[in-house]
Motif scaffolding. Structure first.
Motif: not given
Length: 283
Positions: A194-196, A218-219, A231-238, A256-258
């Motif tokens: 999710s750096f993009l 990650a997205t 269209p975004i389904i899920t995202q998360d961060i650490t 996170i990507e996994k």
């Protein structure tokens, strides 16, 4: 046998009552129901889990009855709740692919993995350990001799031979043509950091380290003709801090990507995702 009913229709009064009445008349029992109204667009979305009161029911009769009360323009899908067919595209990175293969072997995926297609042979040994067909369609060979269109046509030929329900891009590092995306619209799911658009190109984690970022994310999203903007389904961060090297950041990012990718696929494989223009509705 459980069934899933998916409805997208113009919002109007009495929809839940009308749908429930049709299902009852055909001997079907609602076990779980979720709905949402997009007030801006005037659309109603509904996902219903149905248990059969009888061993057999008139599926076409149910669909006809629902269209009678909701209108012919309504999008209505009624399907058995069963495992879907999944095909995976990959390149060289093994973390997302390996995670999916392990989840598959342990029975966690609501899918049957039909095959893995990659544009390098790097991951062949990994895939073959799980007794899953592996196809290498070398992008280098096609790029030098025949071009991008020929490369994609060969991949499409393999995909179509399996006719998968869902296509997972497990770090597939190729930009897909608009024609290819349109061919499988609504079926392809991608994962990226999710750096993009801040850090693009080679080694985004090294770029992020040099900038001193404090979170990694990650997205997972559906693939559309707009690169990484589906269209975004899920995202998360650490959260991270100054003690992280860029290698530490890369490891955290891959973890996170996994998890994000697996979660997104789980939602799609259980028919919990509706595409609503460039957004998603998750039940």
């Amino acid at each position: 046998m459980k069934h899933i009913l998916l409805i997208t229709t113009r919002d109007q009064g009495g929809i839940i009552y009308a749908v429930s009445k049709i299902l009852y008349e055909f001997g079907l029992n609602i076990e779980k129901n979720d709905e949402f109204v997009d007030k801006e667009r005037g659309l109603f979305f509904m996902r219903t889990e149905i248990g059969e009161a009888n061993k057999k029911f008139d599926r076409e009769g149910v669909l006809a009855g629902l269209h009678d009360v909701l209108g012919k323009e309504a999008s209505i899908t009624l399907k058995q709740a069963q495992k879907k067919s999944l095909l995976i595209l990959a390149t060289k990175e093994n973390h997302c692919l390996g995670d999916l293969l392990l989840r598959y072997e342990s029975g966690e995926l609501n899918a049957h993995i039909q095959a893995v297609i990659a544009n390098h042979d790097t991951l062949a040994n990994l895939v073959e350990r799980f007794h899953i067909p592996f196809h290498c369609v070398s992008s280098l060979e096609f790029d030098q001799n025949l071009g991008r269109a020929a490369h994609e046509e060969q991949i499409a030929h393999i995909i179509d031979s399996y006719a998968p329900d869902v296509i997972a891009l497990a770090k597939y590092m190729r930009i897909l043509s608009p024609a290819f995306v349109a061919r499988y619209f609504g079926k392809m799911i991608n994962i990226h950091h999710s750096f993009l658009p801040a850090f693009i190109g080679a080694n985004p984690y090294k770029q992020a380290y040099q900038r001193g970022v404090k979170i990694i994310g990650a997205t997972a999203h559906f693939v559309t003709q707009d690169l990484d903007e589906g269209p975004i389904i899920t995202q998360d961060i650490t959260k991270i801090d100054h003690t992280y090297s860029w290698q530490d950041m890369q490891k955290a990012g891959r973890d996170i990507e996994k998890s994000v990718f697996a979660h997104a696929l789980d939602l799609v494989l259980h028919d919990r995702v509706f595409i609503n223009q460039n957004k998603t509705i998750i039940f």
